[in-house]
Design an enzyme around this catalytic site. Sequence first.
Site, PDB file in Angstrom:
ATOM      1  N   CYS A  61      -2.628  -1.390 -10.258  1.00  0.00           N
ATOM      2  CA  CYS A  61      -2.787  -0.089  -9.602  1.00  0.00           C
ATOM      3  C   CYS A  61      -3.927  -0.120  -8.604  1.00  0.00           C
ATOM      4  O   CYS A  61      -4.981  -0.689  -8.870  1.00  0.00           O
ATOM      5  CB  CYS A  61      -3.051   0.986 -10.658  1.00  0.00           C
ATOM      6  SG  CYS A  61      -3.451   2.577  -9.952  1.00  0.00           S
ATOM      7  N   TRP A  62      -3.686   0.463  -7.433  1.00  0.00           N
ATOM      8  CA  TRP A  62      -4.703   0.486  -6.377  1.00  0.00           C
ATOM      9  C   TRP A  62      -5.484   1.785  -6.333  1.00  0.00           C
ATOM     10  O   TRP A  62      -6.211   2.019  -5.390  1.00  0.00           O
ATOM     11  CB  TRP A  62      -4.046   0.356  -5.000  1.00  0.00           C
ATOM     12  CG  TRP A  62      -3.234  -0.840  -4.744  1.00  0.00           C
ATOM     13  CD1 TRP A  62      -3.218  -1.996  -5.441  1.00  0.00           C
ATOM     14  CD2 TRP A  62      -2.289  -0.988  -3.684  1.00  0.00           C
ATOM     15  NE1 TRP A  62      -2.329  -2.869  -4.891  1.00  0.00           N
ATOM     16  CE2 TRP A  62      -1.739  -2.272  -3.808  1.00  0.00           C
ATOM     17  CE3 TRP A  62      -1.872  -0.154  -2.643  1.00  0.00           C
ATOM     18  CZ2 TRP A  62      -0.780  -2.748  -2.921  1.00  0.00           C
ATOM     19  CZ3 TRP A  62      -0.925  -0.636  -1.768  1.00  0.00           C
ATOM     20  CH2 TRP A  62      -0.371  -1.931  -1.901  1.00  0.00           C
ATOM     21  N   ASP A  63      -5.214   2.674  -7.237  1.00  0.00           N
ATOM     22  CA  ASP A  63      -5.867   3.985  -7.224  1.00  0.00           C
ATOM     23  C   ASP A  63      -5.552   4.784  -5.966  1.00  0.00           C
ATOM     24  O   ASP A  63      -6.404   5.474  -5.433  1.00  0.00           O
ATOM     25  CB  ASP A  63      -7.390   3.842  -7.344  1.00  0.00           C
ATOM     26  CG  ASP A  63      -7.773   3.216  -8.646  1.00  0.00           C
ATOM     27  OD1 ASP A  63      -7.096   3.492  -9.641  1.00  0.00           O
ATOM     28  OD2 ASP A  63      -8.747   2.441  -8.668  1.00  0.00           O
TER      29      ASP A  63
END
Lengths: 107, 780
Positions: free
Chosen positions: A47-49
């Site tokens: 996840c890259w936020d």
Amino acid sequence: MPPKVNLEKCDGCKAEQEPLCEQICPGDLMTLNPETKKAYCRSLRDCWDCMSCVKSCPQGAIETRLPYQIGYYQAKLIPLMGTNRITWTCIDLNGKVERFSFKTRND
Amino acid sequence: MEKTQIGLYLCRCHGEIGQTIDLDRLAKAMGNKKGVSVCRIHPAWCSEAGLAVLREDVEEGRVNRVVLAACSPREKEIIFRQAAESAGLNPCLIERCNLREQCAWPHREEPEAAYRKAVNLINMSLARARQAEPLDPLVFPARKAVLVVGAGIAGLSAALDLAAAGVEVTVVEKEAFAGGKVARFYRYFPRFCPPGCGLEYLMAEIRKNPRITIYTLTEVVGLDGGPGNFQVMLRQRPRFVRTEACTACGKCAEVCPAERPQAGPLPVTKKAIYIPEGFAYPLAYALDKEVCRGENCGLCAEACPAHAIDLKAKEREFSLEAGAILWCTGWQPYDAGRLELFGYGRYANVITSLEFEHLALQCGSASGRLLRPADGSPVRRIAFIQCAGSRDVNHLPYCSQVCCTVTLKQVQYVRKLAPEAESYVFYMDLRSTGEYEEMYRRVQEEGMAIFIRGNPAAVEEDPASGCLTILAEDTLAGEPVRLENIDLVVLAIGMRPEPGPESFIENLATWEFPSGHVQCFPFETQRRGLYVAGCAQGPMDVAGTVRSAAGAAMKAMSVISGNFTLPPAVPVVDKNKCDKCKRCMEECPFGAWSWDETQYPAPDLRKCRQCGICEGGCPLGVISLRNFTIKQLTGMIEALDMEFLGRGEPTVVAFLCINDAYPAADLAGRQGLSFPPNILTIPVPCAGAVNMSVVVEALTAGADGVLVGGCPSDQCHYRKGSDLAETRLNNVRETLERMLVEPERVRLVRLQADDRHLFVMEAKRFVAALRALGPSPLKP
């Protein structure tokens, strides 16, 4: 830090094949748990936020935790979507609150 | 597109508005707003002189949109609509701004605040008017034909009413003979006429009427389309007897070797090929395939002098078109087998009230004496047990309304058929409503029955004699009762709906009978154009059934007389942005949504009630009712001055349901109750039509609080609009809380149309709470 789904609020977009968070996630990480019919992130470390899922969730059931380099777990970054506006609330680990509001659409 | 030219018309309302709000100052301030070409003040725009000015402005091309800052949009709508139409302006381009009920009247004491509020209200109306579209009502051609499902007394009388109004009526009946349950009754109350008489009269009229067609042995298997033109698929089982040839001579039944097995406590001597003894329509035998020995036997076909019997007949399916459908499928008795303590099914002399009707009919027409079903000996002591399985959470939780009167009627059968017999009635409360009280009095005065208040605990049988013993407690005397040597026990059982409609109509009601909003739309179902009548709607007596049938027939007429017209405010999907999440399909209370040919959700406009619950629920905000678009709402919010009463004074945006909450606010103004001017109202079709992004938009645009006014949970005209609004608002509140914004800033109030005091109280309390909280942290 990856998204966390509030299982009480998530309704799995009524157990649709592709809930909104799944549709919008650029990394294709969100999906439905076939048993509980609730959304979850299937690969936390990818996840890259980007928080697209947080913004898209119609139930407001998804929350992202900030990476530890930015703030420990008390710190929060929460978007609130209006029709033409998005407002971000940033709460740092000392409880200091900042808000930013932007127009998102000009039509 | 032509240039927007808004005519802003300020109304003094003969001083009602003009005394409180300085309209000259208002005209000066608003007259040069964007798009406003004309700004006028008049003592009363609804007067002839006022309308003439308005018409002239439109006709001269000075104005192509109208903002009327006058009374509530709920008042004088027709007058302005007609004036606009006569001048060539689409009525959807009139925007009403409520300066009277919700500004001048409630804020009489604070003219300055009222003035500032008026500026804001007009700004909102101008924003809305700029994006208004000219719309025409939707017109659907309607077929002047009605399908009536069920040929009981409800279906037959509705069919006759409709045919008298010139409608083509098709009646379908599941059984082989018309007449329904009533045809098997001995007498009906209160006049004690034989039901055959009423049915014969109906049938005689129907036979004469070429507009009515009756299909027996036919069931609805599929339903498509909507009001105006339903396509109905029907399946007709074979009768094996050609009705037009059969003379009902009975020679077939004489030779038929197949006998029907006994099903209930009453003996049946019917052969496989049969016709009812009393009322029979059509007057032709029918063959029961379950009992018949099949083609190999063929005795009946040989015996028939008219060659009417065709044992090779096949089931057939056919379809027809109807403009409206009446669902008159009637009722079923509650399953008495579940009442073990009363011994039904175990003891032959325990029967239900419906079976007692059959028994009385048989005995009445045969020997004229009341005989026990078990052994045919005369009945000397008979007990009726009321509320058998009714008003009981383990069985039927409701009262079926008719059982008490039925028992009062049946007690009189006993007096007639067995004058020497004693009748006992065990009851909880005797409910003989309306004029039926007279029957109760008569039964009591003439000593036809002994009434014992108490619900029996057990019924026991003496196997040798077949006599029954009832154990109960007389709750009036406070002592146990033991009643022995009872020949017959009759259970007054309740009514349940005939199963079947579930597949075609989802039940809107709070109980098993599929009726709509009990007061506002009692005949309506989830499907527009399909109406329930008679006992399909709820338990009722024969008189009530006939009334109900007439009402439902009138409802059907409203759909099929002429073209079926709907207001134009239908939902529209922005397909560019829709991501097919299907929430609209899930949440629509009327099941109006389905996929269109491009695989996007599309509403069936004839099913849609234009409540806007889809608009409120769409997570992306891409569904909008026409002329109530999210864009318009956003524009209205953006046009607001969020500090119009000065710093520190909260601004509240209130979305009020037009059915209940908005009228409550209007009523508060009309009665001169004052509420805080901080509240700026926007009428919405239903609380469920408020999209949460609009609520958030209001908050982030600077409103200190948002109020959503809906109906009490069980009173929503759209079933669940206010409940959905509550769930959605709670989600927003929760997010606000996480953002360290006080969740109390968003609030749902549930108001009834006359709750003006509650509205005023809620408004005052909300504004006071917001004042205490201080300005919203989300204020830009």
